[in-house]
Motif scaffolding. Sequence first.
Motif, mmCIF file in Angstrom:
data_model
loop_
_atom_site.group_PDB
_atom_site.id
_atom_site.type_symbol
_atom_site.label_atom_id
_atom_site.label_comp_id
_atom_site.label_asym_id
_atom_site.label_seq_id
_atom_site.Cartn_x
_atom_site.Cartn_y
_atom_site.Cartn_z
ATOM 1 N N GLN A 1 0.835 -1.185 0.000
ATOM 2 C CA GLN A 1 0.000 0.000 0.000
ATOM 3 C C GLN A 1 0.878 1.245 0.000
ATOM 4 O OE1 GLN A 1 0.346 -1.880 2.833
ATOM 5 N NE2 GLN A 1 0.353 -0.560 4.634
ATOM 6 N N VAL A 2 0.256 2.380 -0.251
ATOM 7 C CA VAL A 2 0.985 3.646 -0.310
ATOM 8 C C VAL A 2 1.376 4.069 1.095
ATOM 9 C CG1 VAL A 2 0.872 6.072 -0.946
ATOM 10 C CG2 VAL A 2 -0.240 4.344 -2.395
ATOM 11 N N GLN A 3 2.624 4.494 1.198
ATOM 12 C CA GLN A 3 3.118 4.975 2.486
ATOM 13 C C GLN A 3 3.977 6.207 2.262
ATOM 14 O OE1 GLN A 3 5.261 1.955 4.719
ATOM 15 N NE2 GLN A 3 4.361 2.668 6.635
ATOM 16 N N LEU A 4 3.746 7.232 3.078
ATOM 17 C CA LEU A 4 4.543 8.451 3.056
ATOM 18 C C LEU A 4 5.123 8.640 4.449
ATOM 19 C CD1 LEU A 4 2.108 10.888 1.190
ATOM 20 C CD2 LEU A 4 3.830 9.371 0.217
ATOM 21 N N VAL A 5 6.430 8.829 4.515
ATOM 22 C CA VAL A 5 7.082 8.977 5.811
ATOM 23 C C VAL A 5 7.867 10.286 5.820
ATOM 24 C CG1 VAL A 5 8.703 7.988 7.450
ATOM 25 C CG2 VAL A 5 7.232 6.482 6.083
ATOM 26 N N GLU A 6 7.440 11.196 6.703
ATOM 27 C CA GLU A 6 8.132 12.478 6.853
ATOM 28 C C GLU A 6 9.200 12.379 7.927
ATOM 29 O OE1 GLU A 6 3.683 13.899 6.331
ATOM 30 O OE2 GLU A 6 4.723 12.349 7.458
ATOM 31 N N SER A 7 10.218 13.211 7.791
ATOM 32 C CA SER A 7 11.256 13.314 8.814
ATOM 33 C C SER A 7 11.880 14.702 8.724
ATOM 34 C CB SER A 7 12.329 12.240 8.620
ATOM 35 O OG SER A 7 12.955 12.387 7.356
ATOM 36 N N GLY A 8 12.672 15.028 9.748
ATOM 37 C CA GLY A 8 13.415 16.280 9.718
ATOM 38 C C GLY A 8 12.852 17.385 10.591
ATOM 39 N N GLY A 9 11.708 17.157 11.190
ATOM 40 C CA GLY A 9 11.156 18.169 12.064
ATOM 41 C C GLY A 9 11.955 18.294 13.346
ATOM 42 N N GLY A 10 11.628 19.318 14.135
ATOM 43 C CA GLY A 10 12.319 19.512 15.396
ATOM 44 C C GLY A 10 12.100 20.894 15.952
ATOM 45 N N ASP B 1 13.516 14.424 -5.543
ATOM 46 C CA ASP B 1 14.499 13.518 -6.143
ATOM 47 C C ASP B 1 13.748 12.234 -6.471
ATOM 48 O OD1 ASP B 1 16.516 11.748 -6.803
ATOM 49 O OD2 ASP B 1 17.855 12.402 -5.205
ATOM 50 N N ASN B 2 13.355 12.104 -7.731
ATOM 51 C CA ASN B 2 12.552 10.952 -8.111
ATOM 52 C C ASN B 2 13.325 9.637 -7.985
ATOM 53 O OD1 ASN B 2 10.311 12.530 -8.633
ATOM 54 N ND2 ASN B 2 10.778 12.739 -10.813
ATOM 55 N N SER B 3 14.643 9.702 -8.079
ATOM 56 C CA SER B 3 15.437 8.475 -7.945
ATOM 57 C C SER B 3 15.390 7.928 -6.514
ATOM 58 C CB SER B 3 16.891 8.734 -8.353
ATOM 59 O OG SER B 3 17.537 9.575 -7.411
ATOM 60 N N LYS B 4 15.045 8.808 -5.576
ATOM 61 C CA LYS B 4 14.951 8.404 -4.164
ATOM 62 C C LYS B 4 13.522 8.410 -3.652
ATOM 63 C CE LYS B 4 19.577 10.081 -2.987
ATOM 64 N NZ LYS B 4 20.378 10.980 -2.132
ATOM 65 N N ASN B 5 12.564 8.682 -4.548
ATOM 66 C CA ASN B 5 11.148 8.762 -4.142
ATOM 67 C C ASN B 5 10.951 9.737 -2.988
ATOM 68 O OD1 ASN B 5 10.641 6.839 -6.066
ATOM 69 N ND2 ASN B 5 9.895 5.269 -4.660
ATOM 70 N N THR B 6 11.670 10.830 -3.035
ATOM 71 C CA THR B 6 11.702 11.738 -1.889
ATOM 72 C C THR B 6 11.471 13.182 -2.321
ATOM 73 O OG1 THR B 6 13.182 10.278 -0.654
ATOM 74 C CG2 THR B 6 13.107 12.577 0.041
ATOM 75 N N VAL B 7 10.727 13.900 -1.511
ATOM 76 C CA VAL B 7 10.535 15.331 -1.678
ATOM 77 C C VAL B 7 11.102 16.019 -0.446
ATOM 78 C CG1 VAL B 7 8.221 15.330 -0.659
ATOM 79 C CG2 VAL B 7 8.889 17.152 -2.239
ATOM 80 N N TYR B 8 11.642 17.214 -0.656
ATOM 81 C CA TYR B 8 12.273 17.969 0.424
ATOM 82 C C TYR B 8 11.590 19.330 0.565
ATOM 83 C CZ TYR B 8 15.922 14.548 -0.555
ATOM 84 O OH TYR B 8 16.611 13.374 -0.772
ATOM 85 N N LEU B 9 11.605 19.842 1.783
ATOM 86 C CA LEU B 9 11.177 21.209 2.032
ATOM 87 C C LEU B 9 12.274 21.870 2.857
ATOM 88 C CD1 LEU B 9 8.850 23.228 1.581
ATOM 89 C CD2 LEU B 9 8.084 22.662 3.898
ATOM 90 N N LEU C 1 12.908 19.355 5.820
ATOM 91 C CA LEU C 1 12.000 18.222 5.944
ATOM 92 C C LEU C 1 12.159 17.311 4.732
ATOM 93 C CD1 LEU C 1 8.706 19.958 7.133
ATOM 94 C CD2 LEU C 1 10.691 19.221 8.489
ATOM 95 N N SER C 2 11.984 16.024 4.983
ATOM 96 C CA SER C 2 12.003 15.027 3.905
ATOM 97 C C SER C 2 10.727 14.208 3.975
ATOM 98 C CB SER C 2 13.210 14.086 4.046
ATOM 99 O OG SER C 2 14.421 14.783 4.011
ATOM 100 N N CYS C 3 10.318 13.727 2.828
ATOM 101 C CA CYS C 3 9.161 12.835 2.758
ATOM 102 C C CYS C 3 9.472 11.776 1.710
ATOM 103 C CB CYS C 3 7.902 13.609 2.389
ATOM 104 S SG CYS C 3 6.467 12.570 2.064
ATOM 105 N N THR C 4 9.495 10.535 2.160
ATOM 106 C CA THR C 4 9.803 9.431 1.252
ATOM 107 C C THR C 4 8.548 8.590 1.035
ATOM 108 O OG1 THR C 4 12.098 9.370 1.977
ATOM 109 C CG2 THR C 4 11.242 7.409 0.886
#
Length: 125
Positions: free
Chosen positions: A1-10, A73-81, A20-23
């Motif tokens: 199933q579809v999963q989105l995982v954010e990180s980088g907050g604080g 970065d589509n090669s990493k399935n990741t978006v950054y903010l 922030l990153s979201c994979t």
Amino acid sequence: QVQLVESGGGLVQAGGSLRLSCTASGLTFSLHTVGWFRQAPGKEREFVAAISWSGGSPIYANSVKGRFTISRDNSKNTVYLQMNSLKPEDTAVHYCALTRTYSGSSYYSSEYAYWGQGTQVTVSS
């Protein structure tokens, strides 16, 4: 199933920066527009930024224009903010979201089909 995982907050002081990153997994990431939204306590969820699957110019909320940069970065399935010059009013839970395939950038949360769990950003004055 579809999963989105954010990180980088604080927690950061006013004027500081966070990235922030979201994979994403479970879908063909490159075919989806990605957006960032945020929700502060007692407030409605609001649009922050979005970047299209087709490579068009990103769009930003006026409140973050010139301070935040969205990229993917589509090669990493990741978006950054990348968030610079942070202000206390940026304090919120930040969410990434994906539209359905081939949909363009949108300011409206109803246009986004998949959502992450959110990451807390706290900016102290």
